[in-house]
Design a protein around this motif. Structure first.
Motif, mmCIF file in Angstrom:
data_model
loop_
_atom_site.group_PDB
_atom_site.id
_atom_site.type_symbol
_atom_site.label_atom_id
_atom_site.label_comp_id
_atom_site.label_asym_id
_atom_site.label_seq_id
_atom_site.Cartn_x
_atom_site.Cartn_y
_atom_site.Cartn_z
ATOM 1 N N CYS A 75 0.841 -1.201 0.000
ATOM 2 C CA CYS A 75 0.000 0.000 0.000
ATOM 3 C C CYS A 75 0.876 1.251 0.000
ATOM 4 O O CYS A 75 2.011 1.232 0.475
ATOM 5 C CB CYS A 75 -0.893 -0.030 1.240
ATOM 6 S SG CYS A 75 -1.935 1.436 1.454
ATOM 7 N N CYS A 76 0.347 2.349 -0.510
ATOM 8 C CA CYS A 76 1.080 3.618 -0.533
ATOM 9 C C CYS A 76 1.034 4.337 0.811
ATOM 10 O O CYS A 76 1.766 5.283 1.041
ATOM 11 C CB CYS A 76 0.515 4.530 -1.614
ATOM 12 S SG CYS A 76 -1.102 5.254 -1.166
ATOM 13 N N GLU A 100 10.214 8.798 -8.835
ATOM 14 C CA GLU A 100 9.413 9.757 -9.591
ATOM 15 C C GLU A 100 8.115 9.061 -9.962
ATOM 16 O O GLU A 100 8.132 8.011 -10.611
ATOM 17 C CB GLU A 100 10.137 10.196 -10.865
ATOM 18 C CG GLU A 100 9.301 11.148 -11.709
ATOM 19 C CD GLU A 100 9.829 11.335 -13.121
ATOM 20 O OE1 GLU A 100 9.266 12.168 -13.853
ATOM 21 O OE2 GLU A 100 10.788 10.616 -13.497
ATOM 22 N N VAL A 101 7.000 9.618 -9.540
ATOM 23 C CA VAL A 101 5.708 8.972 -9.772
ATOM 24 C C VAL A 101 4.944 9.711 -10.864
ATOM 25 O O VAL A 101 4.772 10.929 -10.792
ATOM 26 C CB VAL A 101 4.865 8.922 -8.479
ATOM 27 C CG1 VAL A 101 3.633 8.041 -8.691
ATOM 28 C CG2 VAL A 101 5.687 8.411 -7.308
ATOM 29 N N ARG A 102 4.504 8.969 -11.856
ATOM 30 C CA ARG A 102 3.721 9.529 -12.957
ATOM 31 C C ARG A 102 2.330 8.906 -12.943
ATOM 32 O O ARG A 102 2.167 7.725 -12.639
ATOM 33 C CB ARG A 102 4.389 9.224 -14.297
ATOM 34 C CG ARG A 102 5.869 9.611 -14.388
ATOM 35 C CD ARG A 102 6.064 11.098 -14.509
ATOM 36 N NE ARG A 102 5.458 11.622 -15.715
ATOM 37 C CZ ARG A 102 6.042 11.586 -16.924
ATOM 38 N NH1 ARG A 102 7.244 11.030 -17.064
ATOM 39 N NH2 ARG A 102 5.429 12.096 -17.977
ATOM 40 N N CYS A 148 -2.207 7.656 -4.272
ATOM 41 C CA CYS A 148 -0.923 6.952 -4.357
ATOM 42 C C CYS A 148 0.155 7.889 -4.888
ATOM 43 O O CYS A 148 1.288 7.904 -4.392
ATOM 44 C CB CYS A 148 -1.041 5.731 -5.271
ATOM 45 S SG CYS A 148 -2.133 4.428 -4.653
ATOM 46 N N LEU A 149 -0.186 8.646 -5.915
ATOM 47 C CA LEU A 149 0.775 9.583 -6.501
ATOM 48 C C LEU A 149 1.261 10.578 -5.449
ATOM 49 O O LEU A 149 2.466 10.834 -5.330
ATOM 50 C CB LEU A 149 0.132 10.311 -7.687
ATOM 51 C CG LEU A 149 1.039 11.199 -8.542
ATOM 52 C CD1 LEU A 149 0.506 11.291 -9.971
ATOM 53 C CD2 LEU A 149 1.169 12.604 -7.972
ATOM 54 N N ALA A 150 0.336 11.139 -4.681
ATOM 55 C CA ALA A 150 0.697 12.131 -3.674
ATOM 56 C C ALA A 150 1.576 11.530 -2.583
ATOM 57 O O ALA A 150 2.599 12.108 -2.201
ATOM 58 C CB ALA A 150 -0.572 12.729 -3.062
ATOM 59 N N ASN A 151 1.198 10.367 -2.077
ATOM 60 C CA ASN A 151 1.942 9.751 -0.970
ATOM 61 C C ASN A 151 3.333 9.312 -1.383
ATOM 62 O O ASN A 151 4.309 9.571 -0.683
ATOM 63 C CB ASN A 151 1.169 8.550 -0.414
ATOM 64 C CG ASN A 151 0.311 8.938 0.770
ATOM 65 O OD1 ASN A 151 0.793 9.514 1.731
ATOM 66 N ND2 ASN A 151 -0.962 8.645 0.684
ATOM 67 N N LEU A 152 3.437 8.623 -2.502
ATOM 68 C CA LEU A 152 4.742 8.125 -2.929
ATOM 69 C C LEU A 152 5.656 9.262 -3.376
ATOM 70 O O LEU A 152 6.872 9.194 -3.190
ATOM 71 C CB LEU A 152 4.567 7.112 -4.054
ATOM 72 C CG LEU A 152 3.864 5.804 -3.659
ATOM 73 C CD1 LEU A 152 3.654 4.915 -4.885
ATOM 74 C CD2 LEU A 152 4.656 5.044 -2.595
ATOM 75 N N SER A 153 5.089 10.313 -3.948
ATOM 76 C CA SER A 153 5.900 11.451 -4.382
ATOM 77 C C SER A 153 6.555 12.155 -3.202
ATOM 78 O O SER A 153 7.678 12.670 -3.322
ATOM 79 C CB SER A 153 5.042 12.449 -5.168
ATOM 80 O OG SER A 153 4.592 11.893 -6.383
#
Length: 250
Positions: free
Chosen positions: A191-192, A240-242, A229-234
């Protein structure tokens, strides 16, 4: 807004309880619009992602209408356990769609998809909207993937509960994603950390760091189809999350 909210929760220690939490609650009520205003670059990126999704739908001959004052789905209320508030809120959202003659809703994220498709029918009597993800309309045979050698981070909701794990891979296959049976497996991927960031950003960050490190072992570039997910992992700065809609086109 998630990014800004977490920054301020961490800054003021609001999740530790006591006076800090009470002050933060009052401040959020009266100054939330200013404090949580996203940075211009984040807004532009969000708009760009939505424009890409809209363009893919149009190129797939899907006629889609946009409601400028569309209400939030209420997913976070349900996910954080405010079930009674969610039930009354969901009834209002459904009424909004009914009054405008909406029969089908096309969603752009897994949390909205899950709550409308699976949870609304449990709490809203007579709920009969056809709820689809934009991913279902993408013509896989026409997809061009603009990057290669990336890792896929799956939304838990898309992969385990909404049956989109294989669909995401068919869409991204042209980019030769790097897979691992444990790190990116349907039942084994991590999970992120979201949406716990809204109540315990420290815990969310710890989970995100662990997930980002495992993904980085496959590739420093990660593609996801979920804004949370993008926000948390970034925020980890490790990968680098796209967003999926940023790396594919028709």
């Amino acid at each position: 807004m998630i990014q800004k909210a977490v920054e301020n929760l961490e800054k003021f220690g609001a999740t530790r309880g006591g006076a800090a939490s009470r002050v933060a609650a009052v401040a959020a009520r009266y100054f939330g619009g200013l404090v949580l205003r996203p940075d211009k670059e984040h807004l532009e990126r969000a708009y760009s992602i939505l424009r890409s999704i809209y363009n893919m739908l149009r190129k797939s001959n899907v006629e889609v209408g946009l409601l400028p004052d569309e209400p939030y789905s209420g997913a976070l209320l349900y996910e954080l356990g405010f079930v009674e508030d969610f039930a009354s809120y969901a009834a209002e959202v459904y009424k909004y769609f009914e009054e405008r003659g909406v029969r089908r809703v096309i969603t752009v994220d897994p949390h909205t998809q899950y709550v409308l498709e699976r949870i609304y029918p449990q709490y809203v009597p007579g709920f009969d909207l056809d709820v689809r993800s934009y991913l279902e309309y993408i013509d896989v045979s026409r997809v061009k993937v603009k990057i290669s050698g990336f890792a896929i981070h799956d939304s838990c909701l898309y992969a385990r509960f909404l049956g989109k794990y294989d669909l995401v891979r068919r869409i991204l296959a042209g980019g030769n994603p790097v897979e691992d049976p444990y790190v990116t497996g349907r039942e084994t991927s991590g999970c992120c950390g979201g949406p716990a960031e809204s109540i315990n950003p420290q815990l969310a960050t710890k989970i995100a760091l662990g997930r980002a490190k495992k993904l980085a072992g496959l590739s420093r570039t990660v593609v996801s189809a979920c804004p949370i997910c993008l926000a948390n992992l970034s925020r980890t700065g490790i990968v680098e999350v796209r967003d999926l809609a940023e790396v594919v086109e028709l």
